[in-house]
Design an enzyme around this catalytic site. Sequence first.
Site, mmCIF file in Angstrom:
data_model
loop_
_atom_site.group_PDB
_atom_site.id
_atom_site.type_symbol
_atom_site.label_atom_id
_atom_site.label_comp_id
_atom_site.label_asym_id
_atom_site.label_seq_id
_atom_site.Cartn_x
_atom_site.Cartn_y
_atom_site.Cartn_z
ATOM 1 N N HIS A 107 -0.101 6.499 6.092
ATOM 2 C CA HIS A 107 0.118 6.213 4.817
ATOM 3 C C HIS A 107 0.693 7.647 4.198
ATOM 4 O O HIS A 107 0.171 8.697 4.674
ATOM 5 C CB HIS A 107 -0.671 5.518 3.940
ATOM 6 C CG HIS A 107 -0.713 4.030 4.055
ATOM 7 N ND1 HIS A 107 -1.249 3.600 5.131
ATOM 8 C CD2 HIS A 107 -0.380 3.122 3.278
ATOM 9 C CE1 HIS A 107 -1.323 2.268 5.142
ATOM 10 N NE2 HIS A 107 -0.601 1.962 4.020
ATOM 11 N N SER A 123 0.711 -1.320 0.022
ATOM 12 C CA SER A 123 0.040 -0.053 -0.206
ATOM 13 C C SER A 123 0.934 1.195 0.025
ATOM 14 O O SER A 123 0.357 2.283 -0.498
ATOM 15 C CB SER A 123 -0.797 -0.038 1.175
ATOM 16 O OG SER A 123 -0.359 -0.167 2.306
#
Length: 302
Positions: A281, A50
């Site tokens: 993230h 990811s």
Amino acid sequence: MPRSNGTRVRSALTALGAAATLAAGVLAPASATAATPRSHGERYVALGDSFTSAPSVPRQTDTACGRSDANYPSLVREELGFGRFTDVSCAGAATEHLWQRQPVTGNAPQLAALGTDTALVTLGIGGNDVGFMDVLARCVHPTGEVPRDAPCRRAYTREGGGDELQRRIDDTAPKIAAALDAVHRRAPHARVAVVGYPALIGDDVEGCRRSLRIADGDLPYLRGTVRNLNAMLRRQAVAHGDLYVNTHGTTFGHDACRPFADRWVEGLTTYPRIRPAAPFHPNEDGERAMAEAVVDALVDGP
């Protein structure tokens, strides 16, 4: 990402072409035509999890895998002008999914995207083998008071049991080695860059309390775990004669503990209407910084 000048781009392409020509001279059959090495400079394949695919960062082109057309591979492709590009990165991917289909997303084995026409491969993987997102989920305190001590560190470093997270990193090292061996077998003419993980946890304790809601005493431990994971990835890259891309250095000072306007990596709470990204993230600025690190490594590396 700031546009590089023509000299930088040509230098990167020249380096890729030189690597392909050398590999072709060693590996191609004697009957190969003179044009064969040139064809190897046309295709770039991105593999990863990811942090490569960039979930929630617009524009999402594969919602199952959380893949964005503004992730660092897409920006590298644009910067270096690859005519052919395959991005098979997928959220949740571990090293096993290089060989196996991901059951939840249905993403095909990532190594299947490689071939003898591949000139560049970027590989950003290993965090899910260590279970780092699960670790963060366990270590955050979404409600109530954030502790000042180190409950998460105690849980992973029980007396006499050593450091569980370091053990996981050590166990992941041969998996990364096997992955790089497989990449070189399937793409023998490619230049390979192992992309490390960006700076997530900074040294601003109060900022980390607000953004990550991780106990004060756990911050150095988790920050060290990310550093140790990156160090292992670097060792494996060097051992295989590949590039290591230090995205931690590129994103340093823009971690999730910085003020909102300065963050390139998001914290526990995200703001989809303002700056879409997944928790913990890189956001679009973070992916842009990672792309710049990859291009710089290709230009300046051996």
